[in-house]
Design an enzyme around this catalytic site. Structure first.
Site, PDB file in Angstrom:
ATOM      1  CG  ASP A   1       1.834   0.414   4.174  1.00 14.90           C
ATOM      2  OD1 ASP A   1       1.826   1.332   5.016  1.00 14.90           O
ATOM      3  OD2 ASP A   1       1.056   0.369   3.203  1.00 14.90           O
TER       4      ASP A   1
ATOM      5  CG  ASP B   1      -4.101   2.649   6.047  1.00 16.78           C
ATOM      6  OD1 ASP B   1      -5.257   2.295   6.288  1.00 16.78           O
ATOM      7  OD2 ASP B   1      -3.367   3.212   6.883  1.00 16.78           O
TER       8      ASP B   1
ATOM      9  CB  THR C   1       0.489   1.721   9.618  1.00 24.37           C
ATOM     10  OG1 THR C   1      -0.498   2.581   9.028  1.00 24.37           O
ATOM     11  CG2 THR C   1       0.224   1.625  11.119  1.00 24.37           C
TER      12      THR C   1
ATOM     13  CE  LYS D   1       5.436   3.332   6.385  1.00 22.21           C
ATOM     14  NZ  LYS D   1       4.424   2.370   5.931  1.00 22.21           N
TER      15      LYS D   1
ATOM     16  CG  ASP E   1      -0.047   0.646  -0.661  1.00 23.39           C
ATOM     17  OD1 ASP E   1      -0.936   1.341  -1.186  1.00 23.39           O
ATOM     18  OD2 ASP E   1       0.454   0.924   0.436  1.00 23.39           O
TER      19      ASP E   1
END
Length: 233
Positions: free
Chosen positions: A13, A15, A114, A146, A171
């Protein structure tokens, strides 16, 4: 005891995981809403972390009533965040570049997966050493963002590897759900939001000091949970 094999690939991922751009996104959201006379709180911004940009734009529009289509909102946010990266640089998370370099030297391909769009992903890729990412999957390249697994499955397919032999690093709860649904061995490194324990989920405090052996252990099925260990002390 034999040493576990390295993962077939590491699927990253962006960001909040590799780069701490979440403050850029939050500032862009607040500025956009303020430009139309509204307010956007930190708590509202947190609900968008890890989300598909179209879904995030819809949430902003529904909660604030600002004018424009979802595409208009996405374009405005991206313009502001890309400008922030250009002005302030790519804010790499501690340990990210060192781990990426180690994987590159070991011949383990990396993919960027992403929900940001290509224009921002390209800016981050350009800030990384050449050859860091073998492929890039962005939110404007998939039909379902996602937490749907499409993005991770697409990355594995492009690399020609079995997703179950890959390690995904995330994250946010939304991203973790996507990676687990795809079947990847998943490592959470929480930043803006807490991520609770889950079957098959490894959790780390930071990327700093992470060695390839740890990723090999995760790829082999071991769950490494530093957060539970901290909580138990």
């Amino acid at each position: 005891m034999s040493t576990p094999d390295l993962p077939a690939a590491v699927l990253w991922d962006m960001d909040g995981t590799l780069v701490d751009t979440e403050p850029y996104w939050m500032a862009a959201e607040a500025a956009l809403v303020a430009r139309h006379g509204g307010t956007w709180t930190h708590e509202q911004a947190l609900q968008l972390v890890g989300s598909d940009l179209r879904a995030a734009a819809r949430t902003i529009r529904e909660q604030t009533g600002i004018p424009g289509t979802d595409d208009d909102i996405v374009a405005a946010l991206l313009e502001r965040v890309v400008a922030s990266v250009a002005e302030q640089g790519a804010p790499w998370r501690p340990g990210a570049l060192a781990l990426l370099a180690g994987l590159r030297e070991a011949g383990v391909p990396c993919a960027l997966v992403t929900m940001s769009y290509t224009v921002l992903a390209e800016a981050i890729v350009a800030a990384a050493p050449a050859g860091t990412f073998a492929t890039v999957v962005t939110g404007d390249q998939v039909a379902r963002g996602k937490p749907h697994p499409e993005a991770y499955l697409t990355a594995a397919a492009r690399l020609g590897v079995d997703v179950t032999r890959c390690v995904a690093v995330e994250d946010s709860p939304t991203g973790v759900a996507s990676a687990l649904a795809a079947g990847a061995r998943t490592v959470a490194v929480p930043l803006m939001l807490p991520i609770g324990p889950a079957d098959g989920l490894s959790r780390l405090r930071s990327l700093e000091g992470v060695v390839l052996d740890l990723l090999a252990r995760v790829a082999g099925g071991e769950v490494v949970d530093e957060l539970t260990a901290v909580a138990a002390r």
